[in-house]
Design a protein around this motif. Structure first.
Motif, PDB file in Angstrom:
ATOM      1  N   CYS A  93      14.317 -64.615  18.547  1.00 17.74           N
ATOM      2  CA  CYS A  93      14.109 -66.063  18.525  1.00 17.74           C
ATOM      3  C   CYS A  93      15.435 -66.803  18.307  1.00 17.74           C
ATOM      4  CB  CYS A  93      13.118 -66.438  17.434  1.00 17.74           C
ATOM      5  SG  CYS A  93      11.479 -65.691  17.670  1.00 17.74           S
ATOM      6  N   ASN A  94      15.680 -67.823  19.119  1.00 18.30           N
ATOM      7  CA  ASN A  94      16.941 -68.557  19.036  1.00 18.30           C
ATOM      8  C   ASN A  94      16.990 -69.519  17.847  1.00 18.30           C
ATOM      9  OD1 ASN A  94      18.131 -67.399  21.335  1.00 18.30           O
ATOM     10  ND2 ASN A  94      17.082 -68.853  22.706  1.00 18.30           N
ATOM     11  N   TYR A  95      15.843 -70.071  17.480  1.00 19.33           N
ATOM     12  CA  TYR A  95      15.851 -71.118  16.460  1.00 19.33           C
ATOM     13  C   TYR A  95      14.961 -70.781  15.262  1.00 19.33           C
ATOM     14  CZ  TYR A  95      17.646 -73.520  20.576  1.00 19.33           C
ATOM     15  OH  TYR A  95      18.377 -73.863  21.701  1.00 19.33           O
ATOM     16  N   GLY A  96      14.791 -69.490  15.010  1.00 17.63           N
ATOM     17  CA  GLY A  96      13.985 -69.112  13.870  1.00 17.63           C
ATOM     18  C   GLY A  96      12.509 -69.042  14.197  1.00 17.63           C
ATOM     19  N   CYS A  97      11.697 -68.973  13.108  1.00 20.34           N
ATOM     20  CA  CYS A  97      10.256 -68.755  13.260  1.00 20.34           C
ATOM     21  C   CYS A  97       9.449 -69.978  12.820  1.00 20.34           C
ATOM     22  CB  CYS A  97       9.818 -67.554  12.412  1.00 20.34           C
ATOM     23  SG  CYS A  97      10.724 -66.034  12.747  1.00 20.34           S
ATOM     24  N   LYS A  98       8.225 -69.951  13.225  1.00 16.80           N
ATOM     25  CA  LYS A  98       7.274 -70.934  12.714  1.00 16.80           C
ATOM     26  C   LYS A  98       7.046 -70.669  11.228  1.00 16.80           C
ATOM     27  CE  LYS A  98       4.789 -71.437  17.112  1.00 16.80           C
ATOM     28  NZ  LYS A  98       3.481 -71.260  17.792  1.00 16.80           N
ATOM     29  N   ILE A  99       6.423 -71.581  10.542  1.00 16.55           N
ATOM     30  CA  ILE A  99       6.198 -71.465   9.097  1.00 16.55           C
ATOM     31  C   ILE A  99       5.381 -70.209   8.779  1.00 16.55           C
ATOM     32  CG2 ILE A  99       5.140 -72.584   7.092  1.00 16.55           C
ATOM     33  CD1 ILE A  99       5.672 -75.260   8.431  1.00 16.55           C
ATOM     34  N   ASN A 100       5.809 -69.498   7.694  1.00 15.69           N
ATOM     35  CA  ASN A 100       5.150 -68.294   7.162  1.00 15.69           C
ATOM     36  C   ASN A 100       5.356 -67.047   8.018  1.00 15.69           C
ATOM     37  OD1 ASN A 100       4.120 -69.701   4.922  1.00 15.69           O
ATOM     38  ND2 ASN A 100       2.272 -70.317   6.071  1.00 15.69           N
ATOM     39  N   TYR A 101       6.265 -67.085   8.977  1.00 15.29           N
ATOM     40  CA  TYR A 101       6.588 -65.898   9.774  1.00 15.29           C
ATOM     41  C   TYR A 101       8.058 -65.530   9.547  1.00 15.29           C
ATOM     42  CZ  TYR A 101       2.122 -66.043  12.200  1.00 15.29           C
ATOM     43  OH  TYR A 101       0.779 -66.006  12.481  1.00 15.29           O
TER      44      TYR A 101
END
Length: 348
Positions: free
Chosen positions: A85-93
């Motif tokens: 992932c280029n910009y990190g994860c969704k919340i809680n992942y």
């Protein structure tokens, strides 16, 4: 219809661009068509995107942009090559591919499992905690500690080092091995054994004995026949002493074997020399024997000839008998003839 030279001012043939139309359009341009001036594609094939069609559309990655980015990537954007992932994860992942629903994953093995957890956690979802006495991390599958905190040992670091282990001068150094609990710096006074859980004999002076064997280090207070009181020249018998004795015995045995071998070789050489000398003498005797026999035969022939001559002389003189030991003086200087032939002159 416009002339070709006029058309070439505004357009190139399919797949080419540039002032002279010598450069190739990007391979992912739809129908290999691109703008004449800078080569930007009019349209991209498949899931490719960008002016040169060299990136994937959002949500896709891979060599041909056919793989879907992990669904929990922020903005569904990921690296075209790795899928991270280029910009990190969704919340809680968490995880480089946002694979698990927790905040404890670092690297993902797939889109749904983790292969490296944050320190203190393990399992494929990184939801289990490592044993409290683990140092840093533990195995992601089994939870076995990679190392233990000070003075603890065992797979899960739930066992304590013996209180009788001699303490290290450094507080950061373990007193016992993390794997099996053996004392690393010896035992406290009065104890011995790998785990320092055995007591030195009361016969030992100052209750001091060796960690490996329990033999008294300063000797005994009473009986000298006890096995733990073995001394050598007033000094405690050490394992190193026995090793030294064994080494000395091996060296002496080796020297004896070498000396014996050299002596045997010397004796064998002398024996061979004598045998060769005897063979040479036998050969010399064998060569001389025919000549000696020939000389003996000649002597016998001369003696027989002398006897015949004596007999002839005796017949001439009319002697009835003649001894071969002497010859009469009258026979001296007389020529003996047999028939008309002069036979020989005898001088006695």
């Amino acid at each position: 219809m416009l002339p070709r030279d006029l058309l070439s001012r505004f357009y190139c043939i399919q797949g080419k661009y540039g002032a002279a139309c010598y450069q190739d359009c990007p391979v992912k341009c739809e129908n290999s068509l691109c703008k004449k001036e800078i080569g930007n594609c009019f349209q991209c094939t498949g899931n490719f995107d960008g002016d040169k069609c060299n990136i994937c559309k959002d949500g896709f990655y891979g060599l041909n942009c056919v793989s879907l980015c992990p669904c929990h990537c922020f903005n569904k954007s990921c690296d075209i090559n790795s899928g991270k992932c280029n910009y990190g994860c969704k919340i809680n992942y968490s995880g480089d591919k946002c694979c698990v629903q927790s905040n404890n994953c670092i690297d993902c093995s797939s889109d749904t499992e983790c292969q490296k957890c944050k320190s203190g956690y393990y399992s494929k979802l990184c939801k289990k905690k490592c044993p409290v006495d683990c140092l840093d991390s533990c195995d992601i599958s089994t939870g076995v500690c990679s190392d233990c905190i000070t003075n603890h040992f065992g797979p899960f670091c739930n066992l304590k080092c013996s209180e009788n282990c001699y303490a290290s001068r450094s507080s950061a150094t373990h007193n016992c091995a993390s794997s099996d609990g053996t004392c690393m710096f010896g035992c406290k006074q009065g104890f011995f054994g790998l785990y320092c859980n055995e007591t030195c004999s009361s016969l030992c002076i100052d209750t001091l004995c060796r960690q490996e064997s329990g033999i008294c280090m300063k000797g005994c207070t009473s009986s000298k026949d006890d096995q733990i009181c073995l001394l050598s020249l007033g000094k405690p018998k050490d394992v190193s002493d026995s090793k030294s004795t064994t080494t000395t015995n091996i060296i002496l045995a080796t020297l004896l074997a070498v000396t014996s071998t050299a002596l045997c070789i010397l004796i064998l050489k002398k024996l061979i020399k004598k045998i060769r000398s005897a063979i040479r003498q036998i050969n010399a005797t064998a060569i001389q024997s025919p000549f000696q026999n020939l000389q003996n035969e000649e002597v016998i022939a001369v003696t027989e000839l002398d006897n015949i001559a004596y007999e002839i002389i005796g017949k001439k003189q009319g002697a009835s008998e003649h001894t071969y030991d002497t010859i009469s003086p009258s026979a001296q200087n007389r020529t003996v003839s047999y028939g008309d032939t002069e036979y020989m002159n005898l001088k006695i």
